[in-house]
Design an enzyme around this catalytic site. Structure first.
Site, mmCIF file in Angstrom:
data_model
loop_
_atom_site.group_PDB
_atom_site.id
_atom_site.type_symbol
_atom_site.label_atom_id
_atom_site.label_comp_id
_atom_site.label_asym_id
_atom_site.label_seq_id
_atom_site.Cartn_x
_atom_site.Cartn_y
_atom_site.Cartn_z
ATOM 1 N N CYS A 265 0.804 -1.237 0.000
ATOM 2 C CA CYS A 265 0.000 0.000 0.000
ATOM 3 C C CYS A 265 0.822 1.266 0.000
ATOM 4 O O CYS A 265 0.727 2.070 -0.918
ATOM 5 C CB CYS A 265 -0.932 -0.001 1.203
HETATM 6 C C1 UDX Z 1 -0.819 -0.048 5.620
HETATM 7 C C2 UDX Z 1 -1.761 0.819 6.466
HETATM 8 O O1 UDX Z 1 -1.381 0.740 7.835
HETATM 9 C C3 UDX Z 1 -3.209 0.409 6.279
HETATM 10 O O2 UDX Z 1 -4.053 1.275 7.003
HETATM 11 C C4 UDX Z 1 -3.529 0.492 4.781
HETATM 12 O O3 UDX Z 1 -4.854 0.125 4.518
HETATM 13 C C5 UDX Z 1 -2.580 -0.389 3.995
HETATM 14 O O4 UDX Z 1 -1.228 0.013 4.274
HETATM 15 P P1 UDX Z 1 0.273 -2.471 5.793
HETATM 16 O O5 UDX Z 1 0.922 -2.181 4.481
HETATM 17 O O6 UDX Z 1 -0.374 -3.784 5.983
HETATM 18 O O7 UDX Z 1 -0.866 -1.378 6.116
HETATM 19 O O8 UDX Z 1 1.406 -2.335 6.887
HETATM 20 P P2 UDX Z 1 1.719 -1.469 8.171
HETATM 21 O O9 UDX Z 1 1.539 -2.296 9.373
HETATM 22 O O10 UDX Z 1 1.053 -0.161 8.126
HETATM 23 O O11 UDX Z 1 3.295 -1.268 7.947
HETATM 24 C C6 UDX Z 1 3.812 -0.689 6.750
HETATM 25 C C7 UDX Z 1 5.320 -0.653 6.761
HETATM 26 O O12 UDX Z 1 5.781 0.337 7.660
HETATM 27 C C8 UDX Z 1 5.994 -1.952 7.197
HETATM 28 O O13 UDX Z 1 7.094 -2.186 6.352
HETATM 29 C C9 UDX Z 1 6.444 -1.676 8.619
HETATM 30 O O14 UDX Z 1 7.562 -2.417 8.978
HETATM 31 C C10 UDX Z 1 6.758 -0.195 8.542
HETATM 32 N N1 UDX Z 1 6.619 0.533 9.825
HETATM 33 C C11 UDX Z 1 5.403 0.638 10.438
HETATM 34 C C12 UDX Z 1 7.728 1.150 10.394
HETATM 35 O O15 UDX Z 1 8.842 1.084 9.856
HETATM 36 N N2 UDX Z 1 7.565 1.862 11.548
HETATM 37 C C13 UDX Z 1 6.377 2.004 12.187
HETATM 38 O O16 UDX Z 1 6.329 2.675 13.213
HETATM 39 C C14 UDX Z 1 5.253 1.349 11.614
#
Ligand code: UDX
Length: 423
Positions: A265
């Site tokens: 996403c």
């Molecule tokens: C995301 C959104 O959270 C969600 O609302 C949307 O509908 C789709 O995209 P997702 O891609 O499943 O969801 O993953 P998410 O848990 O949000 O993490 C995204 C990325 O950010 C991951 O690679 C994670 O490791 C990274 N991340 C997340 C960080 O590096 N630091 C953080 O504090 C949070």
């Protein structure tokens, strides 16, 4: 209880369908993929999501999958469009699946006497539902939106891995609507939810999704930029994040610094927004920088690795974690991709392990060694932690050089040499 059809059984479509079935509705899933249809009808989800299989099995009598649009539209009152919206080469959004779905639904509405509600759930740029989906539905049905059929835009905010929970316990539900009847029907469908339900224009609903994802990615890139400074100054960024997060205006969530964000996403949505801004003659300075910071961040690991192993040629490097985050087999835009690429470029011997994502990673990198256990990767000159899997906490790091991209405290507290990316 409503009869609902869902177009597209990817993770959004399937989770939406299965959760609406759990809430007592009858669901018909439509997909072009015969294999997926067969699996769903057998009660086996084609993707892994926590809790999904159990809900699918429990509600099997209320979920049916088919290829047949006619059957799906004629036997339901509401249709959710949940097809993929991939990126084209230039980062712009590819609407071919959305257009095809609108066309097929339109064709079926032509032969349907009853009013029908179409709900756009796929992530699409502001204006798409009104300017592309609506005209296609009208063209192929020969009917009028807002009169013969209804139209709403209802974005999803599901995180992979916890999508079922996110669906059933959302922070908010956004209903972008074209006409009042549609608004009421969709609100009725969500009547059991206790969270705020926001009613907006179609385009505002679309923008809420993009702006939310862009903002969350911004929080991460922001804390990574601060984190890179902290690392130089010998400050623990996690202490900084905690201090910032206590300010209610900021909040602690999504301030985990590390090697950045990946997944299906954030990267796609930010690219689409940047390319859209260009098209409408607006600037996207902040969002573009957020992407730039994220591109450079994983390579910090290589920089830190070289502090301890200056020449990587011929050296073995254990890579722990290939998925873009824990509890998924998804490697799309995983930060492991640029890291492994760089390791190979510098001719290191890469030994990787991931509890779920190795098969997917193999398709992209057949040339690296895949270990049969996490322990096996430790038998290397240095170890990189790229995904925070629970099982990596139990490893014995005592004799190891560890470069940590995800803040695994167990490694921090025990490794012989330890470097955190931003701490
Ligand atoms: C995301 C959104 O959270 C969600 O609302 C949307 O509908 C789709 O995209 P997702 O891609 O499943 O969801 O993953 P998410 O848990 O949000 O993490 C995204 C990325 O950010 C991951 O690679 C994670 O490791 C990274 N991340 C997340 C960080 O590096 N630091 C953080 O504090 C949070």
């Amino acid at each position: 209880m409503m009869n609902i059809s869902i177009i597209g059984t990817g993770y959004v479509g399937l989770v939406t369908g299965v959760c609406f079935a759990k809430l007592g509705n009858n669901i018909i899933c439509v997909d072009v993929d015969k294999k997926k249809i067969e699996m769903i009808n057998k009660g086996v989800p084609p993707i892994y999501e926590e809790g999904l299989e159990q809900l699918l099995v429990e509600n099997k009598n209320r979920i049916h999958a088919t290829k047949d649009y006619e059957h799906a539209i004629q036997n339901t009152d509401v249709t959710f469009i949940c097809v993929g919206t991939p990126s084209k080469e230039d980062g712009s959004i590819d609407l071919k699946f959305v257009k095809k779905a609108a066309e097929e639904i339109g064709k079926q509405l032509k032969n349907k006497d009853k009013w029908h509600l179409v709900v756009m759930k796929s992530t699409v740029l502001p204006g798409t539902t009104r300017d592309i989906v609506l005209p296609l539905l009208e063209q192929y049905s020969g009917k009028k939106a807002g009169k013969d059929f209804g139209l709403t835009m209802n974005p999803e905010f599901l995180r992979e891995g916890v999508a079922v929970k996110d669906f059933l316990e959302p922070d908010r539900i956004v209903i972008g609507y074209y006409d009042d009847k549609s608004r009421k029907v969709l609100k009725e469908l969500y009547k059991d939810f206790s969270c705020p339900i926001l009613e907006t224009s179609l385009s505002a609903a679309e923008m809420i999704k993009y702006a939310s994802n862009a903002f969350l990615a911004t929080k991460i890139s922001f804390i990574n930029e601060i984190g890179n400074m902290c690392k130089k100054l010998d400050i623990d960024t996690y202490e900084v994040a905690e201090g910032m997060g206590l300010d209610k205006r900021i909040g602690r969530a999504f301030l985990d610094s590390g090697i950045g964000w990946g997944g299906s996403c954030f990267p796609k949505d930010l690219d689409a927004l940047i390319s859209w801004a260009k098209r409408i003659g607006e600037e996207s300075n902040i969002i573009s920088s957020v992407v730039e910071v994220n591109k450079k961040q994983p390579l910090k690991m290589i920089e830190l690795l070289k502090k301890h192993v200056p020449k990587l040629k011929g050296k073995s490097v254990g890579v722990l974690g290939l998925a873009f985050k824990p509890n998924t087999d998804d490697i799309r835009e995983s930060r492991a991709i640029p890291v492994v690429k760089q390791l190979l470029k510098e001719k290191a011997v890469v030994k990787a392990f991931d509890p779920k994502a190795m098969e997917n990673f193999k398709k992209m990198f057949p040339q690296i060694k895949y270990c049969s256990s996490a322990e096996e990767t430790l038998d290397s000159d240095a170890v990189l932690i790229l995904t925070k899997w629970e099982e990596f906490k139990k490893l014995d790091y005592t004799e190891k050089i560890v470069i940590d991209g995800r803040r695994l405290l167990e490694a921090k507290n025990t490794a012989k040499i330890y470097e955190g990316v931003c701490w």
